[in-house]
Enzyme design. Structure first.
Site, mmCIF file in Angstrom:
data_model
loop_
_atom_site.group_PDB
_atom_site.id
_atom_site.type_symbol
_atom_site.label_atom_id
_atom_site.label_comp_id
_atom_site.label_asym_id
_atom_site.label_seq_id
_atom_site.Cartn_x
_atom_site.Cartn_y
_atom_site.Cartn_z
ATOM 1 N N SER A 1 23.633 28.403 -4.047
ATOM 2 C CA SER A 1 24.446 28.891 -2.937
ATOM 3 C C SER A 1 24.056 28.112 -1.696
ATOM 4 C CB SER A 1 24.167 30.386 -2.716
ATOM 5 O OG SER A 1 24.677 30.833 -1.471
ATOM 6 N N TYR B 1 18.085 37.401 -1.109
ATOM 7 C CA TYR B 1 19.125 36.629 -1.804
ATOM 8 C C TYR B 1 18.873 35.131 -1.636
ATOM 9 C CZ TYR B 1 23.662 34.609 -2.912
ATOM 10 O OH TYR B 1 24.666 33.829 -3.437
#
Length: 244
Positions: free
Chosen positions: A142, A155
C-alpha cells in the site's frame, strides 16, 4: 488472450476488490487462476461467471491466517492445474484507529492477515518454486507502506513489513521474481472494516478520488507478463489527483 504461455496463478482475497479484479483480468489473459477467500459463495459466483467466458478457474475457501489452509490451497492448485507459477498475496484488512483507542484485537487481526498471511503464502509456494528454479511472488502492499498517517500506524506497519519481507526474498534468490504492488486509494471494501467513527469519516472523505481496482489488476498483469529474466520489483499505482 495474450500470446504468452498460460501460468498457474494463486490469488488470495479474491472475493472482492483488487483480488476479484485481478482474477478477471488474468483469466481473460489466458492464465489458469485459483481463487481463495473466506467468502466461498462469492468465489463460486465469480468462478462460474469466468467459466462461462471459457476461463480456466478454480476456487477454494481460504483463511490466510491458517498455514494449513494456505498449504492446502497451494496443493489444490497444483493438483487442479499444475505447479504454481505465481502467487498474488492480496488478502488484507484495514481497521484504522488512533493508537490511544487501544483496539488490540484489530491490531492483532491486521498483523495476522497482512503479515502472517503473506508469509504463509510464501511458505506454501517457495519450496516448489525453488525446486523448479522459477516462479513469481507478488505481494500487495500500500502507499501506507511508504508513509505513515494518523490512525494508520499499525496498518502502515504491516504494509512496511510486506515491503521488507518482499525485498528480503528478492535478495535471497536468483531465480524467483518478487514484485510489490503498492496501491493508493482504490474502490474496495477495506474501509468497511473501520470501526472507529472518526477514522471511518476521514476515510470516506479521502476515498472520494478512489480509482477502480482494475487499475491494480493491470499493474499485476504487467509484472507477470515480463520475461522470466525481468523482475519488476515495485509498482506504486495511485489516483492522479492523490496528494500523498
Amino acid at each position: 488472450m495474450t500470446t504468452q504461455a498460460s501460468k498457474v496463478v494463486l490469488i488470495t482475497g479474491a472475493s472482492s476488490g483488487i483480488g476479484e479484479a485481478t482474477a478477471r483480468h488474468l483469466v481473460r489473459q489466458g492464465h489458469r487462476v485459483v481463487l481463495g477467500a473466506r467468502r466461498i459463495e462469492r468465489l463460486q459466483t465469480l468462478a462460474e461467471e469466468l467459466a462461462r467466458e471459457r476461463g480456466r478457474v478454480a476456487y477454494r475457501a481460504l483463511d490466510v491466517t491458517r498455514l494449513d489452509q494456505m498449504q492446502a490451497f497451494a496443493d489444490f492448485a497444483e493438483s487442479t492445474f499444475g505447479p504454481v507459477d505465481v502467487i498474488v498475496n492480496n488478502a488484507g484488512v484495514m481497521p484504522l484507529s488512533p493508537l490511544n483507542a487501544l483496539k488490540l484485537g484489530e491490531w492483532n487481526r491486521m498483523i495476522d492477515v497482512n503479515v502472517r498471511g503473506v508469509l504463509h503464502g510464501i511458505a506454501a509456494v517457495l519450496p516448489g518454486m525453488e525446486a523448479r528454479r522459477r516462479g513469481h511472488v507478488i505481494n500487495v502492499s500500500s502507499i501506507g507502506g511508504h508513509a505513515v498517517s494518523p490512525t494508520a500506524a499499525v496498518y502502515c506497519a504491516t504494509k512496511y513489513a510486506v515491503r521488507a519481507i518482499s525485498d528480503g526474498l528478492r535478495q535471497e534468490t536468483d531465480c524467483i521474481r518478487v514484485t510489490v504492488v503498492s496501491p493508493g486509494v482504490v474502490e474496495s471494501e477495506l474501509a468497511d472494516t473501520i470501526s472507529d467513527e472518526a477514522a471511518r469519516d476521514a476515510m470516506k472523505a479521502y476515498r472520494r478520488i478512489a480509482i477502480q481496482p482494475d487499475a491494480i489488476a493491470r499493474a499485476i498483469g504487467y509484472a507477470i507478463e515480463q520475461p522470466d529474466e525481468v523482475d519488476v520489483n515495485e509498482l506504486i499505482v495511485r489516483p492522479t489527483a492523490s496528494p500523498h
